[in-house]
Scaffold this active site. Structure first.
Site, short mmCIF file in Angstrom:
data_model
loop_
_atom_site.label_atom_id
_atom_site.label_comp_id
_atom_site.label_asym_id
_atom_site.label_seq_id
_atom_site.Cartn_x
_atom_site.Cartn_y
_atom_site.Cartn_z
CE LYS A 135 -3.78 -31.43 -2.59
NZ LYS A 135 -5.12 -31.95 -2.98
CB SER A 187 -7.58 -28.96 -2.48
OG SER A 187 -7.22 -30.33 -2.66
CB SER A 191 -8.54 -32.11 -4.86
OG SER A 191 -9.45 -31.43 -4.04
#
Lengths: 100, 512, 500
Positions: B80, B155, B179
């Site tokens: 990420k 997210s 997330s």
């Protein structure tokens, strides 16, 4: 009801150093008022003597030994991401305010 | 599509160990897959084939020399973009950091490299991890591999979509209020938020320091456990990192056993406001667990009624301070107003231009929550709610081993559907937020598809702090029962994945 | 900037009562910074003493330096403070380019030490107790250099340069309670207080305490209230006061400036004022306003500091003696008269003397150097004596005198060369050939020449009028360009005169 006004939003944006446009201020004022009305429920959910939790897992006395490590950056590394340097220092425009 | 991309990380490790394939072959297969479909999915922000293949080559050489670093040496992984990397840009999904190269690696990334894993690239995310849909990325949304007109969650939508679309066997994510778990829920994948402090946050671009935690995203419970085993453990760079000797999570997943396990169903997250298909899959899973040795009881956690409100004070408050460093001086974007300006004006113009609407909204809210005269009522009260939530969990765990709930109230919604209503999106975090407030670990695994829209549904388990192994045990057992029923993984039911050409047609209708 | 009108100091004191307060920042001399493992060293090439933490790079996290905590507890104890059973760090949020994260990690509602007092001694021997409110840990900011405009000041600069080498250096901020009753001693008290803090931190060995390097920085709060009024007046906070002398001068100046304004019916603005060493004045800085909203909240990246009672007792047991006690002991050890000792203390030179004596000089010699020649030169240059030479250098000069290499006059010459940065005393003696001629042969040759040039003098000496030798000695010293020990020359003159 919250006390969110455009004036307050501008003040907050000043503290947060964000140059909001007028339309952003207007939009944010409405959104914040709505959000604050919802989140304000926390004030009624707790008692005065409820302890506060700032860390989810309580630890104390977490220290580092006083020794220099290999985390130290070279000058080149330190400056590598900067928008502007003079070769050894970061360059910023003239400063309006005073040191605090 | 290469067969190699459809293997789990555990299978790839075995194939490497047996000499059936090479890291270069596996890495190339994933790079090909990314080239083939990522224009549609947009899971990745940065891919550096050269760097990845060089790392794969080095892994193969180590293996040939008998110097393999770890069972996963040579297995690719996606990262990420919230984690800083020295060989790929790190942007946290924000324009303000466009192109920024970190001079240091985040600790979880360093651990991946030290174990010989091959970073494939950086995955898309809501800007600074603020969002539940990845639509708040400054670089455009990621699409759900099950339906490209829908959100992949957020997210960490990029990591979840990459894994769901077979663009990586597993990935790293960050979970501040769900997330990792919510994207897993909406993409039919597995996501784990470890105990706070279980994985170092050093090098994770901070959203809310007391809530953020790095964890694995994968297609199977075992793969999540394997990745978690690589990144876990103490780091002297993170004061909040725990010094615990963690057990092998992979062992917990491999030896899953439900006998005598007591599972508490959270009363407050058991019906109201939840989509029918989500509840149906949840109840089926519970029945299956009960039928296989687990005991199901209902538990009451009254304080979590206030968890979302507390979260949306604590998060913006901490974020408003954490994001102050983006000021155009040492790194990142600089915007100078026309005709020049003082440093104050340059900072303000940069932050206005560099941050997206959701980021500004939360910074202003957080600034308000901390400001003089409001602190006690807002931030102070929210910290007290946190205590109540912790007490509720402590009471609940006195009687059960793990807690269960649906991971999120709904399946993936359509792109653009909730953009104008921040509160609606925030309410979607109701089931995931409590774990972050309390610092406890949580996992989401696929529970099936909702009949009303055919989209994936997840089930969440929560365990007491430091008891992450329990999650791998229970989730591993349920996964095994469910995949047996389905006759394969849930992802194998996503037929669209193998015909990426078909995506383009569907995109035209739904893209915004 | 126009020069402000000042009221006569004594007159100001007749009408107004000054109330003082001090915030002293002490930089700790740990090896590494407060929250990062970068070296804590003065100077260095810009931006070479940083880690990702010092630069506030995305993803970086602070970790507390244990030594800094120990030093802070020791300082708290030396200030007579209570040590908090649990204290924590907080973020003070404000934007400024020298502050890498745009928040300073400090302590807010839970400082590590609180409620103490420091006993200080004024020139006349009067003891005053300064009440301490708190001492807390925090981090220093980076260094800004303003380019363009006038004399490197912020006003009118075109742009500024930032060096983060100092960013994150550990600081302890010591805050006093309001100090009443100083009256006409206010300026002297200010200096004595800062001097006492300096003595304490040097005694603890926790700071280099060099004010000219900013190791010790004082912000002086001054307010006046009309005699008989209970309510405190509006205060100003004078910053940038970087020598003991300036502390005294700045407080005196502010009293006179404020008194003038108040007597004219004006009001004092609550503001930061900057001290200007060159003009001996203060100028208005940032006004304090309601807009100052630092949004303090507990630092989520750091955990509470909970010192064990054992640690506190260990550090308490290791505390050096209190400055007042120490002064009593030193005076006795050195055998100084009251006057001699007060002179040293009032000049703020006690530590220099201690260091000079421990470097080998006799107490009297050390005293003469520091309160004599060095103080004179410092005064002329308007700097603190301690910034001119090191105690080790002074002791080395004195050693050269003691061993007969230098006369007092030559020693003063060497000292000036040391101050001018020409090298160590021995180097200078060697390079400039300043050593006393200790070769009797050379002296005797010069004496014989002088004696034969002045036969009348020779006659008088032989007749027993030894005071006549002065003329010959003078001639010899002149011939030797002063590089001879006059006493030895005298001995030799008498010897040669009677021998011939």
């Amino acid at each position: 009801m919250s006390d969110i006004s455009e004036e307050r939003v501008r003040h907050l944006a000043g503290l947060a150093r964000i140059d909001l446009s007028d339309s952003e201020v207007t939009a944010l004022t409405a959104e914040l008022a709505q959000i604050v009305d919802v989140v304000a429920q926390v004030t009624n959910a707790v008692e005065a003597d409820t302890p506060a939790t700032s860390h989810p897992i309580p630890l104390t006395n977490v220290y580092r030994e006083d020794v220099v490590t290999d985390d130290v950056l070279t000058q080149e590394q330190a400056l590598s991401g900067a928008p502007e340097t003079d070769g050894s220092r970061f360059v910023v425009s003239a400063i309006l305010g005073e040191e605090q | 599509m290469s067969e190699l991309t459809h293997h789990t990380a555990a299978e790839l490790a075995d194939a490497l160990a047996s000499g059936a394939t090479t890291s270069v072959a596996i890495t190339q297969a994933h790079l090909d897959r990314i080239a083939e479909i990522d224009a549609d999915v947009h899971a990745y922000l940065h891919v550096n084939a050269e760097v990845s293949l060089a790392a794969a080559q080095a892994s193969d050489e180590r293996r040939a020399a008998g110097k393999t670093l770890n069972a996963l040496d040579g297995v690719p992984v996606a990262i990420k973009d919230v984690l800083v990397t020295t060989d790929m840009p790190s942007t946290a999904g924000s324009k303000i950091l466009e192109g920024w190269m970190s001079p240091y690696d985040a600790t979880p990334v360093r651990k991946l490299r030290e174990a010989g894993l091959i970073p494939l690239g950086k995955t898309n995310m809501d800007e600074f991890a603020m969002g539940s849909s990845t639509e708040h990325s400054a670089y455009g949304p990621t699409r759900n591999p099950w339906d490209l007109t829908r959100i992949p969650g957020g997210s960490g939508g990029g990591s979840a979509a990459a894994v769901a679309a077979f663009e990586a066997p597993f990935a790293l994510g960050s979970d501040t209020g769900g997330s990792i778990r919510q994207p897993a829920h909406v993409t039919g994948t597995v996501g784990v938020k470890p105990t706070y402090g279980g994985v170092s946050r050093y090098g994770a671009i901070a959203l809310a320091s007391s809530l953020d935690q790095i964890g694995p995203c994968s297609r199977t419970v075992l793969d999540a456990a394997l990745l978690h085993d690589v990144i876990k453990g103490h780091d002297r760079h993170d004061s909040t990192s725990l010094t615990d000797n963690w057990p092998s999570f992979a062992d917990a997943a491999r030896h899953a056993n439900l006998t005598g396990v007591r599972i508490g169903v959270i009363k407050q997250l058991n019906g109201d406001g939840f989509q029918a298909g989500v509840m149906a899959r949840f109840r089926e899973s519970l029945d299956m667990l009960a039928a296989n040795g687990a005991e199901i009881v209902e538990v009451d956690l009254p304080a979590i009624e206030h968890a979302v409100a507390a979260y949306y004070l604590i998060l913006p408050a901490e974020a408003s301070s954490n994001l102050a460093k983006f000021d155009s001086v040492r790194f990142g974007m600089r915007v100078t107003p026309t005709g020049g300006g003082t440093v104050e004006q340059v900072m303000s113009a940069t932050r206005d231009a560099g941050f997206g609407a959701e980021v500004k909204r939360r910074i202003i809210l957080g600034t308000y929550a901390l400001s003089a005269g409001y602190y006690d009522a807002y931030y102070g009260s929210a910290q007290k709610v946190r205590t109540l939530v912790q007490q509720d969990f402590a009471n609940a765990f006195a009687g059960v081993d793990v807690l269960a709930s649906p991971t999120a109230p709904t399946t993936a919604w359509k792109l653009g559907e909730q953009l104008d209503d921040p509160l609606a999106m925030w309410r979607g975090d109701v089931a995931t937020i409590p774990a972050n407030l309390a610092g406890i670990p949580g996992i989401s695994i696929p529970a099936g598809l909702a009949e009303e829209d055919g989209m994936p549904v997840g089930i969440q388990f929560l365990a007491p702090a430091r008891e992450d192994a329990r999650l791998y045990n229970v989730a591993g057992a349920l996964e095994s029962l469910l995949t047996t029923t389905w006759g394969g993984s849930l992802l194998s039911q996503n037929r669209g994945l193998d015909t990426p050409g078909g995506y383009s047609t569907s995109v035209k209708g739904g893209a915004r | 900037m126009s020069k402000a009108k000042l009221m006569d100091f004594d007159k100001a004191l007749e009408i107004y009562e000054p109330v003082l307060g001090f915030e002293v920042h002490v930089e700790l001399n740990t090896k590494t910074k407060m929250f990062s493992s970068a070296p804590n060293e003065f100077g260095g090439d810009p931006n070479t003493h940083t880690t990702p933490v010092c630069l506030g790079l995305p993803g970086s996290l602070p970790v507390v330096n244990e030594q800094a905590v120990r030093y802070s507890i020791s300082l708290g104890l030396a200030l007579g403070c209570q040590i908090a059973p649990s204290s924590r760090f907080a973020r003070k949020n404000y934007f400024y380019p020298d502050l890498a994260k745009n928040y300073q990690i400090s302590q807010y509602d839970e400082p590590i030490a609180f409620e103490g007092s420091v006993e200080i001694e004024l020139a006349d021997g009067k003891l005053v107790t300064i009440p301490i409110e708190r001492a807390h840990m925090e981090e220093d900011a980076g260094k800004l250099t303003h380019v363009g405009g006038s004399t490197g000041r912020i006003q009118g600069a075109e742009y500024s340069l930032v060096d983060y080498n100092r960013a994150g250096v550990p600081l302890v901020e010591i805050v006093t309670k309001p100090i009443f009753g100083a009256e006409k001693d206010a300026p002297e008290l200010a200096k004595a207080y800062v001097s006492a803090i300096r003595d304490i931190v040097i005694g603890l060995g926790i700071s280099d305490a060099r004010m000219e390097r900013g190791n010790l920085r004082c912000d002086a709060n001054v307010s006046l209230r009309p005699r008989g009024q209970e309510k405190l007046g509006t205060r100003t906070e004078t910053k940038n006061v970087n020598s003991l002398r300036s502390v005294e001068r700045a407080v005196r100046y502010e009293i006179q400036r404020q008194a003038q304004i108040l007597s004219e019916g004006g009001t004092i603005t609550q503001e930061t004022r900057h001290w200007h060493e060159d003009t001996g004045t203060t100028s208005a800085g940032r006004p304090k306003s309601d807009a100052d909203d630092y949004r303090y909240f507990p630092e989520p990246d750091l955990l509470p500091v909970v010192p064990t009672p054992e640690l506190i007792e260990e550090l308490r047991a290791a505390l050096p003696e209190q400055p007042v006690e120490r002064r009593r002991r030193l005076k006795a050890e050195w055998g100084f008269t009251d006057l001699e000792f007060q002179d040293v203390v009032n000049s703020g030179l006690l530590n220099e003397l201690v260091a000079t004596v421990s470097a080998g000089a006799s107490p009297q010699a050390a005293r003469k150097w520091w309160t004599g020649e060095i103080a004179r030169l410092a005064n002329a240059a308007d700097v603190d004596p301690g910034s001119l030479v090191t105690p080790a250098q002074v002791a080395e000069v004195q050693a050269l005198v003691d061993e007969g290499t230098l006369t007092d006059r030559l020693a003063r010459q060497v000292l000036e060369a040391v101050i001018a940065g020409e090298g160590s005393p021995r180097d200078i003696v060697e390079k400039q050939g300043l050593a006393v001629v200790s070769d009797d042969g050379a002296l005797i040759a010069a004496i014989d020449e002088a004696l034969s040039a002045q036969p009348d003098v020779l006659e008088k000496i032989r007749e027993g009028k030894v005071q006549a030798a002065g003329a010959v000695i003078g001639a010899v010293m002149k011939a030797m360009a002063g590089k001879a020990d006059a006493a030895r020359v005298r001995e030799l003159v008498l010897e040669r005169a009677t021998a011939q």
